[in-house]
Design a protein around this motif. Structure first.
Motif, PDB file in Angstrom:
ATOM      1  N   LEU A  95      24.938 -46.892  72.589  1.00 31.20           N
ATOM      2  CA  LEU A  95      23.515 -47.053  72.281  1.00 31.20           C
ATOM      3  C   LEU A  95      22.818 -45.705  72.271  1.00 31.20           C
ATOM      4  CD1 LEU A  95      23.016 -49.819  74.942  1.00 31.20           C
ATOM      5  CD2 LEU A  95      22.874 -50.233  72.511  1.00 31.20           C
ATOM      6  N   PRO A  96      21.733 -45.584  71.495  1.00 35.46           N
ATOM      7  CA  PRO A  96      20.940 -44.362  71.612  1.00 35.46           C
ATOM      8  C   PRO A  96      20.281 -44.323  72.994  1.00 35.46           C
ATOM      9  CG  PRO A  96      19.878 -45.930  70.131  1.00 35.46           C
ATOM     10  CD  PRO A  96      21.191 -46.519  70.517  1.00 35.46           C
ATOM     11  N   GLU A  97      19.912 -43.129  73.458  1.00 37.45           N
ATOM     12  CA  GLU A  97      19.266 -42.997  74.768  1.00 37.45           C
ATOM     13  C   GLU A  97      17.944 -43.742  74.821  1.00 37.45           C
ATOM     14  OE1 GLU A  97      18.973 -38.803  75.382  1.00 37.45           O
ATOM     15  OE2 GLU A  97      21.146 -38.558  75.392  1.00 37.45           O
ATOM     16  N   GLU A  98      17.282 -43.798  73.682  1.00 39.10           N
ATOM     17  CA  GLU A  98      16.026 -44.534  73.579  1.00 39.10           C
ATOM     18  C   GLU A  98      15.912 -45.068  72.157  1.00 39.10           C
ATOM     19  OE1 GLU A  98      12.403 -42.093  73.597  1.00 39.10           O
ATOM     20  OE2 GLU A  98      13.670 -40.337  73.347  1.00 39.10           O
ATOM     21  N   GLY A  99      15.138 -46.113  72.021  1.00 42.11           N
ATOM     22  CA  GLY A  99      14.931 -46.681  70.698  1.00 42.11           C
ATOM     23  C   GLY A  99      13.657 -47.493  70.655  1.00 42.11           C
ATOM     24  N   ARG A 100      13.171 -47.698  69.464  1.00 46.52           N
ATOM     25  CA  ARG A 100      11.993 -48.539  69.251  1.00 46.52           C
ATOM     26  C   ARG A 100      12.336 -49.475  68.107  1.00 46.52           C
ATOM     27  NH1 ARG A 100       8.264 -44.862  67.774  1.00 46.52           N
ATOM     28  NH2 ARG A 100       7.967 -44.272  69.918  1.00 46.52           N
ATOM     29  N   VAL A 101      12.165 -50.771  68.350  1.00 49.14           N
ATOM     30  CA  VAL A 101      12.460 -51.773  67.330  1.00 49.14           C
ATOM     31  C   VAL A 101      11.237 -52.648  67.128  1.00 49.14           C
ATOM     32  CG1 VAL A 101      14.973 -51.794  67.644  1.00 49.14           C
ATOM     33  CG2 VAL A 101      13.554 -53.263  69.081  1.00 49.14           C
ATOM     34  N   TYR A 102      11.087 -53.121  65.891  1.00 48.05           N
ATOM     35  CA  TYR A 102       9.925 -53.909  65.512  1.00 48.05           C
ATOM     36  C   TYR A 102      10.348 -55.328  65.185  1.00 48.05           C
ATOM     37  CZ  TYR A 102       7.756 -49.378  65.249  1.00 48.05           C
ATOM     38  OH  TYR A 102       7.284 -48.137  65.572  1.00 48.05           O
ATOM     39  N   ARG A 103       9.444 -56.262  65.411  1.00 42.39           N
ATOM     40  CA  ARG A 103       9.719 -57.657  65.083  1.00 42.39           C
ATOM     41  C   ARG A 103       9.921 -57.766  63.579  1.00 42.39           C
ATOM     42  NH1 ARG A 103       9.018 -62.214  68.147  1.00 42.39           N
ATOM     43  NH2 ARG A 103       7.645 -61.192  69.637  1.00 42.39           N
ATOM     44  N   VAL A 104      11.044 -58.361  63.179  1.00 42.47           N
ATOM     45  CA  VAL A 104      11.370 -58.533  61.771  1.00 42.47           C
ATOM     46  C   VAL A 104      11.880 -59.950  61.548  1.00 42.47           C
ATOM     47  CG1 VAL A 104      11.931 -56.099  61.355  1.00 42.47           C
ATOM     48  CG2 VAL A 104      13.747 -57.676  62.032  1.00 42.47           C
ATOM     49  N   GLU A 105      11.884 -60.350  60.298  1.00 43.77           N
ATOM     50  CA  GLU A 105      12.485 -61.627  59.951  1.00 43.77           C
ATOM     51  C   GLU A 105      14.001 -61.505  60.101  1.00 43.77           C
ATOM     52  OE1 GLU A 105      11.162 -63.342  56.233  1.00 43.77           O
ATOM     53  OE2 GLU A 105       9.357 -62.096  56.338  1.00 43.77           O
ATOM     54  N   GLU A 106      14.636 -62.607  60.421  1.00 42.36           N
ATOM     55  CA  GLU A 106      16.083 -62.600  60.656  1.00 42.36           C
ATOM     56  C   GLU A 106      16.868 -62.049  59.466  1.00 42.36           C
ATOM     57  OE1 GLU A 106      19.533 -65.689  62.059  1.00 42.36           O
ATOM     58  OE2 GLU A 106      17.448 -66.160  62.509  1.00 42.36           O
ATOM     59  N   LYS A 107      16.355 -62.246  58.261  1.00 38.89           N
ATOM     60  CA  LYS A 107      17.066 -61.765  57.074  1.00 38.89           C
ATOM     61  C   LYS A 107      17.183 -60.242  57.035  1.00 38.89           C
ATOM     62  CE  LYS A 107      13.008 -61.836  54.028  1.00 38.89           C
ATOM     63  NZ  LYS A 107      12.405 -62.496  52.884  1.00 38.89           N
ATOM     64  N   TYR A 108      16.375 -59.532  57.825  1.00 37.03           N
ATOM     65  CA  TYR A 108      16.439 -58.074  57.854  1.00 37.03           C
ATOM     66  C   TYR A 108      17.373 -57.527  58.929  1.00 37.03           C
ATOM     67  CZ  TYR A 108      12.553 -58.195  54.633  1.00 37.03           C
ATOM     68  OH  TYR A 108      11.763 -58.426  53.541  1.00 37.03           O
ATOM     69  N   MET A 109      18.015 -58.412  59.688  1.00 31.83           N
ATOM     70  CA  MET A 109      18.991 -57.951  60.675  1.00 31.83           C
ATOM     71  C   MET A 109      20.209 -57.398  59.949  1.00 31.83           C
ATOM     72  SD  MET A 109      18.107 -58.219  63.857  1.00 31.83           S
ATOM     73  CE  MET A 109      19.506 -58.452  64.922  1.00 31.83           C
TER      74      MET A 109
END
Length: 172
Positions: A125-139
């Motif tokens: 994993l990266p040391e830190e990360g930021r993820v945003y709420r997305v629709e499942e199709k964008y996984m």
């Protein structure tokens, strides 16, 4: 509790599909985070009654593990998720990283999770990360590390052909 459905005790704040790729507007800091070793990162979480389960997909897993996906477990404590990333080996959970996840909202970017990797023996994993709420199709898709798979298969064939020699697989 804010953002909790009381009927089934689902924590709506953390539960969902999150990614730093796909249909999101990114800031210069997001670009920096996506360039860290182990990135990109996507995560799907389900939080019921304070218990967390889900899975994570990262570039680091794709390099060092058979799949680019691993499982997540933990609990919500003091408004943050304290947990770990794991997979199964010989029928037992093998912890791969300790993580902390916090929820925030930004003025332009909407909801996001900040993920801190607290400990990991291999850089999955990266040391830190930021993820945003997305629709499942964008996984991102779950992918198999074909180079590692082929090496494992070749070593297994050697063991079958020469059972007296122990098999060793060199780390990547």
């Amino acid at each position: 509790m804010e953002n909790v459905s009381t009927w089934w005790n689902l924590d709506k704040k953390f539960t969902g599909t999150w990614s730093n790729e796909g249909n999101v507007d990114v800031s210069p800091d997001d670009v920096r985070l996506m360039g860290l070793d182990g990135a990109p990162i996507a995560i799907e979480l389900r939080v019921y009654g304070g218990s967390v389960d889900g899975y994570v997909i990262t570039g680091g897993l794709g390099k060092h593990w058979l799949r680019n996906q691993a499982l997540v477990a933990g609990e919500v404590m003091d408004g943050k998720i304290k947990g770990y990333v794991y997979d199964f080996r010989d029928g037992q959970r093998e912890k791969m990283a300790l993580i902390e996840i916090s929820y925030s909202t930004g003025t332009n970017q909407g909801e996001f999770l900040s993920i801190k990797t607290l400990d990991q023996p291999v850089h999955f994993l990266p040391e830190e990360g930021r993820v945003y709420r997305v629709e499942e199709k964008y996984m991102p898709a779950v992918e198999l590390n074909m180079d590692l798979f082929k090496r494992v298969e070749e070593e297994a064939n050697k063991v079958t052909e020469e059972p007296s020699k122990p098999a060793t697989i060199a780390p990547q």
